[in-house]
Design a protein around this motif. Sequence first.
Motif, PDB file in Angstrom:
ATOM      1  N   ASP A  31      16.479  46.210  38.552  1.00  0.00           N
ATOM      2  CA  ASP A  31      17.547  45.552  37.800  1.00  0.00           C
ATOM      3  C   ASP A  31      18.593  45.018  38.777  1.00  0.00           C
ATOM      4  O   ASP A  31      18.766  45.548  39.875  1.00  0.00           O
ATOM      5  N   VAL A  32      19.283  43.977  38.374  1.00  0.00           N
ATOM      6  CA  VAL A  32      20.341  43.387  39.196  1.00  0.00           C
ATOM      7  C   VAL A  32      21.678  43.712  38.545  1.00  0.00           C
ATOM      8  O   VAL A  32      21.886  43.442  37.361  1.00  0.00           O
ATOM      9  N   THR A  33      22.587  44.295  39.322  1.00  0.00           N
ATOM     10  CA  THR A  33      23.897  44.686  38.820  1.00  0.00           C
ATOM     11  C   THR A  33      24.963  43.732  39.345  1.00  0.00           C
ATOM     12  O   THR A  33      24.986  43.421  40.543  1.00  0.00           O
ATOM     13  N   TYR A  34      25.811  43.264  38.458  1.00  0.00           N
ATOM     14  CA  TYR A  34      26.958  42.435  38.833  1.00  0.00           C
ATOM     15  C   TYR A  34      28.206  43.246  38.522  1.00  0.00           C
ATOM     16  O   TYR A  34      28.533  43.473  37.359  1.00  0.00           O
ATOM     17  N   LYS A  35      28.898  43.698  39.571  1.00  0.00           N
ATOM     18  CA  LYS A  35      29.977  44.657  39.407  1.00  0.00           C
ATOM     19  C   LYS A  35      30.986  44.460  40.526  1.00  0.00           C
ATOM     20  O   LYS A  35      30.611  44.098  41.651  1.00  0.00           O
ATOM     21  N   GLN A  36      32.258  44.717  40.244  1.00  0.00           N
ATOM     22  CA  GLN A  36      33.326  44.452  41.202  1.00  0.00           C
ATOM     23  C   GLN A  36      33.198  45.250  42.490  1.00  0.00           C
ATOM     24  O   GLN A  36      33.501  44.744  43.572  1.00  0.00           O
TER      25      GLN A  36
END
Length: 195
Positions: free
Chosen positions: A154-159
């Motif tokens: 999975d690809v996570t987009y997070k600060q």
Amino acid sequence: MVLITRAAELALVGANGAGWVAPVGTPALASPLDQPAAPWAPLGAISDDGLTYGFDEDNQEFTPWGLTSPFRTQITKSVRTFGLTVWETSRVSVMSLQSRLDAADLVPDEDGITKYADTASPVPDRRAFWFLVIDGDAYKGFYVPEGEINDRSDVTYKQDEMSGYEWTITTYPDAAGNTVYHVDKLPVTPAYTGS
């Protein structure tokens, strides 16, 4: 007293390294000291987890009647894989691999917009790969004549987290029946003198 033989220069730490991709049929580099050129395309920054060279093997044991230990084994499966997480997810070569698309399909239009779609029916997408591990003056090169990403995380987009594509690349045999070719420049092992 028995003396233990050790040579620190023969131990390898994956201190640095890189990966490249090219169409199947692209020949291996002659030396790990050579800079890959087109059609090789760099994969860019790889996470600090580095590169994993995996072995997945199964054996069948044959134990004769009357014995409790096998007297023969047969290898029934032998697969080599490479695992890595690439961080430059906007690099065309990386996007091409992640989406199983030709790099030409990812050229932005005159407004700088790139458009593509994920298919519900992906087809095989084999490529050649070149991986390099560097530790000081030691270089280990791995040429994969035919490899394919068979596992994507999975690809996570997070600060507070770097987005990346985590891949497992399965190697397939070429016409010679080989899956991985090794091209190394390593320190010479000193002659053993009994100490």
